[in-house]
Design an enzyme around this catalytic site. Structure first.
Site, PDB file in Angstrom:
ATOM      1  N   ASP A 120       2.798  32.871  -4.282  1.00 37.44           N
ATOM      2  CA  ASP A 120       3.753  31.765  -4.323  1.00 37.44           C
ATOM      3  C   ASP A 120       3.169  30.496  -3.705  1.00 37.44           C
ATOM      4  O   ASP A 120       2.090  30.523  -3.097  1.00 37.44           O
ATOM      5  CB  ASP A 120       5.070  32.157  -3.622  1.00 37.44           C
ATOM      6  CG  ASP A 120       4.857  32.782  -2.245  1.00 37.44           C
ATOM      7  OD1 ASP A 120       3.731  32.713  -1.721  1.00 37.44           O
ATOM      8  OD2 ASP A 120       5.821  33.331  -1.695  1.00 37.44           O
TER       9      ASP A 120
ATOM     10  N   ASN B  69      14.941  38.186   5.366  1.00 34.70           N
ATOM     11  CA  ASN B  69      16.135  38.401   4.530  1.00 34.70           C
ATOM     12  C   ASN B  69      15.839  39.353   3.364  1.00 34.70           C
ATOM     13  O   ASN B  69      16.646  39.484   2.453  1.00 34.70           O
ATOM     14  CB  ASN B  69      16.683  37.063   4.021  1.00 34.70           C
ATOM     15  CG  ASN B  69      15.707  36.358   3.080  1.00 34.70           C
ATOM     16  OD1 ASN B  69      14.608  36.861   2.820  1.00 34.70           O
ATOM     17  ND2 ASN B  69      16.097  35.204   2.560  1.00 34.70           N
TER      18      ASN B  69
ATOM     19  N   GLU C  62      14.350  35.271  -3.497  1.00 34.89           N
ATOM     20  CA  GLU C  62      15.408  35.331  -2.493  1.00 34.89           C
ATOM     21  C   GLU C  62      16.514  36.296  -2.916  1.00 34.89           C
ATOM     22  O   GLU C  62      16.662  36.596  -4.103  1.00 34.89           O
ATOM     23  CB  GLU C  62      16.016  33.932  -2.328  1.00 34.89           C
ATOM     24  CG  GLU C  62      15.034  32.871  -1.845  1.00 34.89           C
ATOM     25  CD  GLU C  62      14.753  32.938  -0.347  1.00 34.89           C
ATOM     26  OE1 GLU C  62      14.735  34.057   0.227  1.00 34.89           O
ATOM     27  OE2 GLU C  62      14.541  31.878   0.253  1.00 34.89           O
TER      28      GLU C  62
HETATM   29  C1  GLP Z   1       7.017  33.575   3.334  1.00 34.78           C
HETATM   30  C2  GLP Z   1       6.244  34.030   2.107  1.00 34.78           C
HETATM   31  C3  GLP Z   1       6.341  35.523   1.889  1.00 34.78           C
HETATM   32  C4  GLP Z   1       6.102  36.253   3.196  1.00 34.78           C
HETATM   33  C5  GLP Z   1       7.174  35.863   4.172  1.00 34.78           C
HETATM   34  C6  GLP Z   1       7.075  36.579   5.513  1.00 34.78           C
HETATM   35  O1  GLP Z   1       8.308  33.188   3.070  1.00 34.78           O
HETATM   36  N1  GLP Z   1       6.668  33.360   0.922  1.00 34.78           N
HETATM   37  O2  GLP Z   1       5.401  35.913   0.896  1.00 34.78           O
HETATM   38  O3  GLP Z   1       6.107  37.643   2.991  1.00 34.78           O
HETATM   39  O4  GLP Z   1       7.064  34.464   4.411  1.00 34.78           O
HETATM   40  O5  GLP Z   1       6.184  35.920   6.342  1.00 34.78           O
HETATM   41  P1  GLP Z   1       5.673  36.386   7.745  1.00 34.78           P
HETATM   42  O6  GLP Z   1       4.542  37.316   7.459  1.00 34.78           O
HETATM   43  O7  GLP Z   1       5.208  35.122   8.387  1.00 34.78           O
HETATM   44  O8  GLP Z   1       6.795  37.041   8.438  1.00 34.78           O
END
Ligand code: GLP
Length: 256
Positions: A75, A144, A151
């Site tokens: 993404d 979430n 989402e």
């Molecule tokens: C972002 C990314 C996700 C990722 C999530 C969790 O929103 N788009 O791909 O899994 O954060 O991130 P973290 O590893 O910082 O908790």
């Protein structure tokens, strides 16, 4: 490290963060050593940072070669300038792409500067298909339950698409920006169908904040309200957790 099996899913619980990073990196390395021209989807966030660091070490010690790997990012924020230090483009360059021997022509990431985001998403799907489809997808989880930027919703989104980020995600991700106002409100993400089409998925989570959502995703109802729950339907998922993220699901695993 402890290994558990739950239906199709293999769950690997690491003793500490260092072991977690090593386990994830070794799993990615195994895939690339088995198929040097693997099509690999890479994720961002705090979780994979240490994993990418290990991959760089493995590369420097000559145990892994990225020359023929085709990379596709999961993404990207939209809109965002590539050179914004918070873009996922910058993140991937910093933590992995510029540190190892990828062929720049094999690096793909949704263009956060595209004029027409929908055309950009369609083009991205086409590129994945032309590369031969995803062999392996690296995935984290949002608090979430989101995967990529899919989402919680009333239905599972299909292919790569433009998505509105929800408030929880904006507030979670504001830690990387100066303020929540600076977090882009939309993003381009592989869809659930894109992710599920990967032949193998590495699903990673660390820290106590993820314990409840990990349990919900892996043993709760399969519902678009918890996008990661769709992974229960995939036939080749390896889950790697540290002890904290495994805390809620562990009692269930130990009884099996
Ligand atoms: C972002 C990314 C996700 C990722 C999530 C969790 O929103 N788009 O791909 O899994 O954060 O991130 P973290 O590893 O910082 O908790």
């Amino acid at each position: 490290m402890m290994v558990y099996h739950m239906g199709n899913i293999v769950i690997n619980v690491s003793g500490d963060l260092n072991e977690f990073n090593t386990n994830c990196a070794m799993n990615i390395m195994e895939q690339i050593n088995k198929k040097p021209d693997s099509v690999v989807g890479f994720a961002t966030g705090s979780t994979p940072e240490g994993v990418y660091k290990k991959l760089v070490e493995l590369y420097r010690s000559g145990r892994i070669d990225f020359e023929h790997v085709k990379a596709f990012n999961l993404d990207e924020y939209y809109p965002i300038k590539r050179d914004n230090p918070q873009s996922y483009y910058s993140y991937m360059q910093k933590h992995l792409y510029s540190q190892v021997n990828f062929n720049p022509a094999n690096i793909n990431i949704q263009n956060g500067e595209a004029e027409d985001p929908r055309a950009e998403c369609a083009e991205y799907e086409k590129k994945i298909k032309m590369a031969g489809n995803l062999d392996y997808q690296v995935l984290g989880i949002g608090s979430n339950g989101h995967i990529g930027f899919n989402e919680p919703d009333d239905r599972f989104p299909g292919k790569t698409h433009l998505v509105a980020l929800n408030e929880k995600t904006i507030s979670d991700n504001s830690r990387f920006f100066n303020s929540a106002e600076e977090v882009p409100k939309t993003a381009l993400t592989m869809g659930i169908k894109t992710i599920m089409s990967a032949k193998k998925i590495l699903f990673m989570a660390t820290g106590a904040k993820k314990a409840a959502i990990v349990k919900e995703a892996l043993v709760g109802d399969i519902t678009p309200k918890v996008p990661a729950s769709v992974l229960q339907l995939h036939t080749n998922v390896i889950v790697v957790l540290d002890g904290e993220a495994a805390a809620d699901i562990l009692p269930l695993l130990e009884n099996t």
